[in-house]
Design a protein around this motif. Structure first.
Motif, PDB file in Angstrom:
ATOM      1  N   PRO A 121       0.835  -1.202   0.000  1.00  0.00           N
ATOM      2  CA  PRO A 121       0.000   0.000   0.000  1.00  0.00           C
ATOM      3  C   PRO A 121       0.869   1.252   0.000  1.00  0.00           C
ATOM      4  O   PRO A 121       1.860   1.329   0.728  1.00  0.00           O
ATOM      5  N   ILE A 122       0.523   2.221  -0.817  1.00  0.00           N
ATOM      6  CA  ILE A 122       1.286   3.461  -0.860  1.00  0.00           C
ATOM      7  C   ILE A 122       1.056   4.260   0.419  1.00  0.00           C
ATOM      8  O   ILE A 122       1.984   4.779   1.030  1.00  0.00           O
ATOM      9  N   TYR A 123      -0.193   4.322   0.836  1.00  0.00           N
ATOM     10  CA  TYR A 123      -0.579   4.991   2.079  1.00  0.00           C
ATOM     11  C   TYR A 123      -1.283   3.969   2.975  1.00  0.00           C
ATOM     12  O   TYR A 123      -1.645   2.884   2.511  1.00  0.00           O
ATOM     13  N   PRO A 124      -1.480   4.298   4.260  1.00  0.00           N
ATOM     14  CA  PRO A 124      -2.247   3.379   5.116  1.00  0.00           C
ATOM     15  C   PRO A 124      -3.602   3.078   4.489  1.00  0.00           C
ATOM     16  O   PRO A 124      -4.239   3.966   3.919  1.00  0.00           O
ATOM     17  N   THR A 125      -4.031   1.821   4.589  1.00  0.00           N
ATOM     18  CA  THR A 125      -5.299   1.415   3.978  1.00  0.00           C
ATOM     19  C   THR A 125      -6.172   0.710   5.002  1.00  0.00           C
ATOM     20  O   THR A 125      -5.671  -0.007   5.868  1.00  0.00           O
ATOM     21  N   ILE A 126      -7.462   0.910   4.876  1.00  0.00           N
ATOM     22  CA  ILE A 126      -8.405   0.243   5.772  1.00  0.00           C
ATOM     23  C   ILE A 126      -9.051  -0.961   5.104  1.00  0.00           C
ATOM     24  O   ILE A 126      -9.845  -1.670   5.707  1.00  0.00           O
ATOM     25  N   LEU A 127      -8.681  -1.209   3.844  1.00  0.00           N
ATOM     26  CA  LEU A 127      -9.352  -2.271   3.096  1.00  0.00           C
ATOM     27  C   LEU A 127      -9.090  -3.646   3.692  1.00  0.00           C
ATOM     28  O   LEU A 127      -9.988  -4.458   3.847  1.00  0.00           O
ATOM     29  N   LYS A 128      -7.840  -3.919   4.029  1.00  0.00           N
ATOM     30  CA  LYS A 128      -7.506  -5.205   4.631  1.00  0.00           C
ATOM     31  C   LYS A 128      -6.250  -5.058   5.464  1.00  0.00           C
ATOM     32  O   LYS A 128      -5.460  -4.144   5.258  1.00  0.00           O
ATOM     33  N   GLY A 157      -4.822   3.325   0.039  1.00  0.00           N
ATOM     34  CA  GLY A 157      -5.045   4.602   0.707  1.00  0.00           C
ATOM     35  C   GLY A 157      -5.143   5.798  -0.220  1.00  0.00           C
ATOM     36  O   GLY A 157      -4.980   6.939   0.217  1.00  0.00           O
ATOM     37  N   LEU A 158      -5.410   5.556  -1.501  1.00  0.00           N
ATOM     38  CA  LEU A 158      -5.446   6.673  -2.443  1.00  0.00           C
ATOM     39  C   LEU A 158      -6.802   7.377  -2.428  1.00  0.00           C
ATOM     40  O   LEU A 158      -7.847   6.748  -2.261  1.00  0.00           O
ATOM     41  N   ASN A 159      -6.744   8.679  -2.590  1.00  0.00           N
ATOM     42  CA  ASN A 159      -7.949   9.483  -2.756  1.00  0.00           C
ATOM     43  C   ASN A 159      -7.634  10.576  -3.768  1.00  0.00           C
ATOM     44  O   ASN A 159      -6.518  10.661  -4.283  1.00  0.00           O
ATOM     45  N   THR A 160      -8.608  11.397  -4.066  1.00  0.00           N
ATOM     46  CA  THR A 160      -8.399  12.387  -5.132  1.00  0.00           C
ATOM     47  C   THR A 160      -7.353  13.426  -4.753  1.00  0.00           C
ATOM     48  O   THR A 160      -6.745  14.038  -5.635  1.00  0.00           O
ATOM     49  N   GLU A 161      -7.109  13.618  -3.463  1.00  0.00           N
ATOM     50  CA  GLU A 161      -6.095  14.585  -3.047  1.00  0.00           C
ATOM     51  C   GLU A 161      -4.680  14.027  -3.235  1.00  0.00           C
ATOM     52  O   GLU A 161      -3.710  14.789  -3.284  1.00  0.00           O
ATOM     53  N   ARG A 162      -4.547  12.713  -3.363  1.00  0.00           N
ATOM     54  CA  ARG A 162      -3.223  12.089  -3.464  1.00  0.00           C
ATOM     55  C   ARG A 162      -2.865  11.659  -4.893  1.00  0.00           C
ATOM     56  O   ARG A 162      -1.785  11.128  -5.132  1.00  0.00           O
ATOM     57  N   ILE A 163      -3.760  11.890  -5.825  1.00  0.00           N
ATOM     58  CA  ILE A 163      -3.548  11.454  -7.207  1.00  0.00           C
ATOM     59  C   ILE A 163      -2.285  12.062  -7.805  1.00  0.00           C
ATOM     60  O   ILE A 163      -1.437  11.363  -8.363  1.00  0.00           O
ATOM     61  N   GLU A 164      -2.152  13.378  -7.694  1.00  0.00           N
ATOM     62  CA  GLU A 164      -1.035  14.058  -8.339  1.00  0.00           C
ATOM     63  C   GLU A 164       0.301  13.530  -7.844  1.00  0.00           C
ATOM     64  O   GLU A 164       1.241  13.358  -8.622  1.00  0.00           O
ATOM     65  N   GLY A 165       0.392  13.238  -6.553  1.00  0.00           N
ATOM     66  CA  GLY A 165       1.643  12.738  -5.977  1.00  0.00           C
ATOM     67  C   GLY A 165       2.065  11.399  -6.543  1.00  0.00           C
ATOM     68  O   GLY A 165       3.246  11.202  -6.855  1.00  0.00           O
TER      69      GLY A 165
END
Length: 201
Positions: A121-128, A157-165
């Motif tokens: 995961p690139i960022y912390p994730t709650i999926l599993k 942990g991706l969201n629209t605020e992290r797309i550009e990064g």
């Protein structure tokens, strides 16, 4: 091969029926803990919807069913990769994506000659629950060098605020699950993802 920069991952054909018509062009059907008959039915429904909307469907794990149902793309995790018949997959003409989390897994993935590699995961994730700490953007850049020229998918942990990064650090596609499926307005969030990834198409 070029992947759409917005890579939606959902756990049912119902989600595909709901969101793909909005303009999604790349979706993975990732179903867990269902019987084979149900999974086959969901693959068929998903294929029909994706075909009607020019969306690339990727089936997670169930490579035998993907072959039988004349799908053209699968995604395998490391355990499934170890057990899959890669010769049969290639003979059927299926494209292959593979998950990776560390260097040993990357080596195994590249040995399978995949059509893309995913890092997470690139960022912390709650999926599993993950045994790997968040990889971070710098590791994404390093993976980019290692997998070149294959497409690189960022997930976790991706969201629209992290797309550009993630795109700035070498990802070709950003995979998303909970930012859409747990959103109060999944349709609105999907449209936002499509709009915000437009620059990378």
């Amino acid at each position: 091969m070029k992947l759409d920069p917005f890579y939606l991952i959902v756990d049912s054909a119902q989600w595909i029926e709901r969101l793909v018509p909005l303009g999604v062009k790349l979706v993975q059907l990732r179903i867990k803990d269902r019987n084979e008959e149900d999974i086959r039915h969901q693959i068929r429904v998903a294929r029909t919807v994706c075909s009607a909307h020019a969306c690339q469907l990727i089936v997670n794990d169930y490579w035998q069913l993907a072959i039988e149902e004349a799908c053209d793309f699968i995604h395998l995790g490391q355990e499934d990769l170890a057990e899959a018949d890669l010769a049969a997959i290639r003979a059927a003409g299926l494209k292959l994506g593979v998950s990776t989390h560390d260097e040993a897994e990357l080596a195994k993935a590249l040995a399978a000659e995949p059509d893309y590699v995913a890092l997470g995961p690139i960022y912390p994730t709650i999926l599993k629950k993950m045994k790997w700490a968040p990889q971070g953007l710098e590791r994404l850049s390093w993976w980019r060098e290692r997998v070149h020229p294959l497409p690189l998918v960022a997930i976790g942990g991706l969201n629209t605020e992290r797309i550009e990064g993630v795109f700035a650090h070498g990802a070709d596609s950003a995979a998303v699950v909970t930012d859409i499926t747990l959103n109060a307005d999944p349709e609105g969030r999907t449209r936002e993802w499509i709009r915000k990834t437009e620059a990378w198409r």
